[in-house]
Scaffold this motif. Structure first.
Motif, PDB file in Angstrom:
ATOM      1  N   PRO A   1       1.044  -1.104   0.153  1.00 15.14           N
ATOM      2  CA  PRO A   1       0.012  -0.373   0.075  1.00 15.14           C
ATOM      3  C   PRO A   1       0.940   1.288   0.125  1.00 15.14           C
ATOM      4  N   PRO A   2      -0.061   2.363  -0.417  1.00 15.36           N
ATOM      5  CA  PRO A   2      -0.516   2.937  -0.597  1.00 15.36           C
ATOM      6  C   PRO A   2      -1.438   2.056  -1.976  1.00 15.36           C
ATOM      7  N   HIS A   3      -0.973   2.432  -2.701  1.00 16.97           N
ATOM      8  CA  HIS A   3      -1.148   1.582  -4.468  1.00 16.97           C
ATOM      9  C   HIS A   3      -0.729   0.414  -4.568  1.00 16.97           C
ATOM     10  N   VAL A   4      -2.063  -1.234  -4.645  1.00 18.42           N
ATOM     11  CA  VAL A   4      -1.631  -2.005  -4.161  1.00 18.42           C
ATOM     12  C   VAL A   4      -1.935  -2.550  -6.099  1.00 18.42           C
ATOM     13  N   ALA A   5      -1.113  -2.511  -6.274  1.00 18.72           N
ATOM     14  CA  ALA A   5      -0.349  -2.763  -8.432  1.00 18.72           C
ATOM     15  C   ALA A   5      -0.150  -4.447  -8.445  1.00 18.72           C
ATOM     16  N   HIS A   6      -0.459  -5.081  -9.378  1.00 24.06           N
ATOM     17  CA  HIS A   6      -0.637  -6.078  -9.608  1.00 24.06           C
ATOM     18  C   HIS A   6      -0.022  -6.331 -10.832  1.00 24.06           C
ATOM     19  N   GLU A   7       0.804  -8.214 -11.265  1.00 21.60           N
ATOM     20  CA  GLU A   7       1.537  -7.962 -12.167  1.00 21.60           C
ATOM     21  C   GLU A   7       0.742  -8.910 -13.505  1.00 21.60           C
ATOM     22  N   GLY A   8      -0.517  -8.191 -13.919  1.00 27.50           N
ATOM     23  CA  GLY A   8      -1.574  -8.576 -14.779  1.00 27.50           C
ATOM     24  C   GLY A   8      -2.876  -7.687 -13.766  1.00 27.50           C
ATOM     25  N   ALA A   9      -4.077  -8.203 -14.949  1.00 23.79           N
ATOM     26  CA  ALA A   9      -5.263  -8.411 -14.577  1.00 23.79           C
ATOM     27  C   ALA A   9      -6.003  -9.110 -13.599  1.00 23.79           C
ATOM     28  N   HIS A  10      -5.588  -9.356 -12.354  1.00 23.61           N
ATOM     29  CA  HIS A  10      -6.612 -10.201 -11.531  1.00 23.61           C
ATOM     30  C   HIS A  10      -7.644 -10.700 -10.724  1.00 23.61           C
ATOM     31  N   VAL A  11      -8.521 -11.276 -11.241  1.00 28.05           N
ATOM     32  CA  VAL A  11      -9.694 -11.596 -11.481  1.00 28.05           C
ATOM     33  C   VAL A  11      -9.785 -13.074 -11.134  1.00 28.05           C
ATOM     34  N   PHE A  12     -11.003 -13.321 -10.476  1.00 29.40           N
ATOM     35  CA  PHE A  12     -11.673 -14.800 -10.848  1.00 29.40           C
ATOM     36  C   PHE A  12     -12.391 -15.389 -11.459  1.00 29.40           C
ATOM     37  N   TYR A  13     -13.124 -15.726 -11.793  1.00 28.14           N
ATOM     38  CA  TYR A  13     -14.325 -16.415 -12.304  1.00 28.14           C
ATOM     39  C   TYR A  13     -14.749 -17.873 -11.831  1.00 28.14           C
ATOM     40  N   ALA A  14     -16.400 -17.267 -11.441  1.00 26.40           N
ATOM     41  CA  ALA A  14     -16.524 -18.106 -10.757  1.00 26.40           C
ATOM     42  C   ALA A  14     -17.405 -19.595 -11.267  1.00 26.40           C
TER      43      ALA A  14
ATOM     44  N   THR B   1     -14.491 -23.120  -6.620  1.00 23.64           N
ATOM     45  CA  THR B   1     -15.490 -24.225  -5.453  1.00 23.64           C
ATOM     46  C   THR B   1     -14.466 -24.531  -4.784  1.00 23.64           C
ATOM     47  N   TRP B   2     -12.917 -25.004  -5.066  1.00 27.80           N
ATOM     48  CA  TRP B   2     -12.089 -25.670  -3.957  1.00 27.80           C
ATOM     49  C   TRP B   2     -11.483 -24.052  -3.608  1.00 27.80           C
ATOM     50  N   LEU B   3     -10.705 -22.900  -4.050  1.00 31.44           N
ATOM     51  CA  LEU B   3     -10.757 -21.334  -3.908  1.00 31.44           C
ATOM     52  C   LEU B   3     -11.924 -20.751  -2.692  1.00 31.44           C
ATOM     53  N   LYS B   4     -13.297 -20.991  -2.695  1.00 34.30           N
ATOM     54  CA  LYS B   4     -14.257 -20.940  -1.763  1.00 34.30           C
ATOM     55  C   LYS B   4     -14.860 -21.574  -1.019  1.00 34.30           C
ATOM     56  N   LYS B   5     -14.623 -22.738  -0.645  1.00 35.79           N
ATOM     57  CA  LYS B   5     -14.762 -23.802   0.341  1.00 35.79           C
ATOM     58  C   LYS B   5     -13.803 -23.569   1.425  1.00 35.79           C
ATOM     59  N   ARG B   6     -12.167 -23.274   0.941  1.00 31.99           N
ATOM     60  CA  ARG B   6     -11.319 -22.932   2.090  1.00 31.99           C
ATOM     61  C   ARG B   6     -11.762 -21.276   2.172  1.00 31.99           C
ATOM     62  N   GLY B   7     -12.140 -20.582   1.988  1.00 34.20           N
ATOM     63  CA  GLY B   7     -12.198 -19.106   2.672  1.00 34.20           C
ATOM     64  C   GLY B   7     -11.374 -18.469   1.743  1.00 34.20           C
ATOM     65  N   PHE B   8     -10.255 -19.042   0.859  1.00 33.84           N
ATOM     66  CA  PHE B   8      -9.587 -18.153  -0.205  1.00 33.84           C
ATOM     67  C   PHE B   8      -9.788 -17.110  -1.161  1.00 33.84           C
ATOM     68  N   VAL B   9     -11.589 -17.131  -1.379  1.00 34.80           N
ATOM     69  CA  VAL B   9     -11.703 -16.095  -1.980  1.00 34.80           C
ATOM     70  C   VAL B   9     -13.115 -14.936  -2.128  1.00 34.80           C
ATOM     71  N   ALA B  10     -13.095 -14.849   0.090  1.00 29.31           N
ATOM     72  CA  ALA B  10     -13.510 -14.184   0.922  1.00 29.31           C
ATOM     73  C   ALA B  10     -13.549 -12.830   1.073  1.00 29.31           C
ATOM     74  N   GLY B  11     -14.742 -12.396   0.670  1.00 32.18           N
ATOM     75  CA  GLY B  11     -14.578 -10.836   1.055  1.00 32.18           C
ATOM     76  C   GLY B  11     -14.734 -10.311  -1.161  1.00 32.18           C
ATOM     77  N   LEU B  12     -15.913 -10.563  -1.117  1.00 33.28           N
ATOM     78  CA  LEU B  12     -16.374  -9.821  -2.896  1.00 33.28           C
ATOM     79  C   LEU B  12     -15.943  -8.277  -2.814  1.00 33.28           C
ATOM     80  N   GLY B  13     -15.006  -7.659  -3.983  1.00 30.95           N
ATOM     81  CA  GLY B  13     -15.848  -6.121  -3.941  1.00 30.95           C
ATOM     82  C   GLY B  13     -16.840  -6.210  -5.123  1.00 30.95           C
TER      83      GLY B  13
END
Length: 394
Positions: free
Chosen positions: A46-59, A65-77
């Motif tokens: 922070p304060p500018h949190v930049a990634h090495e490319g477009a980082h999104v997930f497709y559900a 399903t594997w990620l969600k079951k373990r709470g890794f993708v909790a807190g959606l924006g």
């Protein structure tokens, strides 16, 4: 069981494999050459949190399903309604509110099947016209990072296009805090499960005891395994991370149908990644054959001028970079994901990552291949014990 399974590489694939193995009770040791875990999932502080490319997930796949079951993708924006409506399409050097008619027609053909053995540009030109073929290919360059997406298999490109831009309910998901948040949660889970993590640990030779999962980029895997066949087809793009003071004229997303660029405001759905009163963008422009990085960045800067009004006087953060071979595998005509490098390399060695024979796109390939590799490695480790592994299939 005293002999651990070894995982080489601590990015998304390596962490997935280590967690999947550890959840079965089999000991696992993870080696990461860098001082920090996460691979391409890492972000700037922070304060500018930049990634090495477009980082999104497709559900819409087993990886999520594997990620969600373990709470890794909790807190959606989610972007607000006003921001979500600010979508643009650059066509004929003009920003439009809706795609050209030809692309709209293509988007509506949800059930159309494209051939594997023909390049996308030829197939789409025959079905519609050359202009539409070029625009559709450029629209999906956000996924391929390729300046000539039309050269790829028609089936491959068409599947990506329909999945990302077709007439369906969008499956895209944004995690507040970005992929770094997901990586941090995975690291916590791995630690809780007792995974032995060694950072700053470069593996130059395969361990002689127990199964090994090589979860590195293909260049590193090729050297480690001594297998000169390990090459993949990936994209090459220029990236621009841009922080600006907020302005009502700013757009949420813009697809560049002329040159394959892409623009997205990540802070529209996650206000934690930029200071208050600022917007954080990432823009990309695929690098053409025989084009220098500097020229690609100049084209990207011109695209930024068109999509972020008066941005030069509002800029608070500016970072440029390039990404080569970081898109996951791109399938050429006549090939599908099944024709990529096999996960099982024989003799208890397995390959995981985004360039191997597993379905999905980008990071999804890494997760799906890692789960397959983990299940196979556990089965080998337990052979003769009478115990079956219980890893969820990819």
């Amino acid at each position: 069981m005293n002999t651990p399974i070894t995982v080489v590489g601590g990015g998304l694939a390596g962490l997935t494999a280590a967690i999947a193995v550890a959840e079965t009770g089999v000991p696992v040791r993870l080696h990461e050459a860098h001082q920090t875990l996460g691979g391409r999932g890492r972000a700037t502080p922070p304060p500018h949190v930049a990634h090495e490319g477009a980082h999104v997930f497709y559900a819409d796949g087993p990886h999520y399903t594997w990620l969600k079951k373990r709470g890794f993708v909790a807190g959606l924006g989610w972007p607000g309604i006003t921001d979500a409506m600010k979508v643009g399409f650059r066509a004929d050097d003009r920003i439009r509110h809706v795609p050209p008619l030809g692309m709209l027609r293509a988007q509506s053909r949800k059930w159309l099947q494209a051939p594997v053995d023909v390049d996308f540009h030829s197939w789409a030109t025959d079905r519609w016209d050359e202009r539409t073929a070029t625009q559709v290919a450029n629209a999906i360059s956000v996924v391929t990072y390729d300046a000539n997406t039309g050269r790829l298999s028609a089936a491959f490109v068409w599947d990506l296009f329909q999945r990302a831009l077709g007439a369906n309910i969008p499956g895209v998901r944004w995690i507040r805090g970005g992929w770094q948040q997901v990586i941090d949660r995975m690291i916590t889970r791995a630690t809780e499960l007792g995974v032995v993590v060694e950072t700053g640990s470069r593996v130059d030779a395969l361990p002689t005891d127990g199964p090994v999962i090589v979860a590195t980029e293909l260049d590193s895997a090729r050297r480690l395994l001594g297998d000169e066949t390990l090459h993949g087809t990936g994209g090459f793009t220029a990236l621009l991370d841009l922080g600006v003071t907020k302005d009502r004229r700013d757009r949420f997303v813009c697809f560049d149908l002329d040159e394959g660029g892409f623009h997205e405001c990540y802070s529209a759905q996650d206000d934690t990644i930029a200071p208050k009163g600022e917007s954080l963008y990432q823009l990309q422009m695929p690098v053409r054959d025989n084009e220098s990085r500097d020229e690609a960045h100049r084209r990207l800067e011109r695209f930024a001028d068109a999509t972020v009004p008066d941005r030069r006087s509002r800029t608070t953060f500016h970072r440029t970079s390039t990404a080569k071979g970081r898109t996951g595998a791109l399938d050429l005509p006549g090939t599908t994901w099944r024709d990529r490098h096999a996960i099982d390399r024989g003799n208890g060695v397995y390959l995981a990552g985004d360039m191997v024979a597993a379905p999905g796109m980008r990071g999804e390939i890494s997760i799906n291949s890692a789960l397959t590799a983990a299940a196979s490695a556990v089965a080998v480790a337990r052979r003769g014990s009478g115990v079956r592994p219980s890893i969820e299939p990819a």
